[in-house]
Design an enzyme around this catalytic site. Structure first.
Site, PDB file in Angstrom:
ATOM      1  N   GLY A 185      39.926  41.563  40.862  1.00  0.00           N
ATOM      2  CA  GLY A 185      39.236  40.630  40.293  1.00  0.00           C
ATOM      3  C   GLY A 185      38.169  40.039  39.938  1.00  0.00           C
ATOM      4  CB  SER A 186      36.140  41.401  38.248  1.00  0.00           C
ATOM      5  OG  SER A 186      37.370  41.699  37.818  1.00  0.00           O
ATOM      6  NE  ARG A 187      29.078  35.771  37.159  1.00  0.00           N
ATOM      7  CZ  ARG A 187      28.806  35.716  37.767  1.00  0.00           C
ATOM      8  NH1 ARG A 187      28.869  34.992  39.282  1.00  0.00           N
ATOM      9  NH2 ARG A 187      27.501  34.640  37.229  1.00  0.00           N
TER      10      ARG A 187
ATOM     11  CB  ILE B  88      29.892  41.500  38.125  1.00  0.00           C
ATOM     12  CG1 ILE B  88      28.926  41.180  37.886  1.00  0.00           C
ATOM     13  CG2 ILE B  88      29.830  40.595  40.024  1.00  0.00           C
ATOM     14  CD1 ILE B  88      28.491  39.591  37.475  1.00  0.00           C
TER      15      ILE B  88
ATOM     16  CG  MET C 226      38.235  38.467  34.311  1.00  0.00           C
ATOM     17  SD  MET C 226      38.080  40.564  34.002  1.00  0.00           S
ATOM     18  CE  MET C 226      36.199  40.487  34.950  1.00  0.00           C
TER      19      MET C 226
END
Length: 232
Positions: free
Chosen positions: A200-202, A170, A112
């Site tokens: 901001g991440s996953r 994450i 993301m």
């Protein structure tokens, strides 16, 4: 009762997520206070520069905290795995999952960016089996080592057919807060929020080997809408 599509038509498309309430409120107050100070000091050029730059930043943050109200359009969700997040598929590969399953799993990772919606949805219907949070580093979220070394939260869901699915939130290089709403022992469903990750991440989903993967690397996904896999 109407179908899911009927419900969608009755709902507003976009709202702001409750996780952004404090950030947006305090940010607005701070920008307004500095702007007022610059105006009273009769420093028109700095005032307009500040308002222009900070106004643009504030709009980016508002965009980040968007929270679309969504319903998965299909009534039958049996064996479907739906994208838990908006973003882009950066990894599809078999990995050794040695923390919970101690076997090979297919990992599908969705990255993301700052401009994606950062609400996370449950990828399958079922019951929450495990919820764990791990402190860690803040590598860039698209790097392979981010999945294990970065701060993350793990949610294991058992489907009605008895299949365990791991969904991992994450933190990235910018993200500093993972929020997980899932609670062990609770029933969960597609369309419900699993959590939220700030800035901001996953999200990784670990699926049994043999699962039919329905997306490709580089493909864009829409949380709670895109079917990423079909279980056996």
């Amino acid at each position: 009762m109407g179908t899911k599509i009927d419900k969608i038509k009755k709902l507003k498309k976009i709202r702001l997520h409750r996780e952004g309430t404090d950030t947006l409120l305090y940010g607005f107050v701070a920008i307004a206070a500095v702007s007022l100070l610059l105006w009273r000091l009769d420093t028109k050029a700095p005032f307009w520069c500040f308002v222009g730059v900070m106004g643009a930043v504030y709009l980016v943050v508002v965009n980040f905290f968007r929270c679309p109200i969504r319903y998965f359009p299909q009534e039958d969700t049996d064996k479907l795995v739906v994208a838990p997040a908006d973003g882009r598929v950066v990894v599809i590969e078999e990995v050794d999952e040695d923390v919970y399953f101690h076997e090979k799993r297919i990992m599908v990772s969705i990255f993301m960016s700052l401009f994606n919606v950062h609400a996370n949805w449950f990828p399958v219907d079922g019951k929450v089996k495990t919820v764990e949070h791990f402190n860690g580093n803040y590598h860039k979220a698209w790097l392979p080592k981010a999945s294990e070394e970065n701060e993350h939260a793990d949610v294991i869901i058992t489907t009605p057919d008895g299949v365990d699915i791991l969904c991992r939130q994450i933190a990235g290089a910018v993200a500093r807060r993972i929020v997980t709403y899932a609670k062990p022992g609770e029933d969960c469903y597609i369309d419900e929020h699993l959590g939220f990750i700030k800035f901001g991440s996953r999200v990784d989903v670990y699926l049994p080997v043999g699962t039919e993967i329905c997306v490709k690397r580089g493909q864009s996904t829409t949380g709670d809408q895109t079917v990423i896999a079909r279980l056996k």
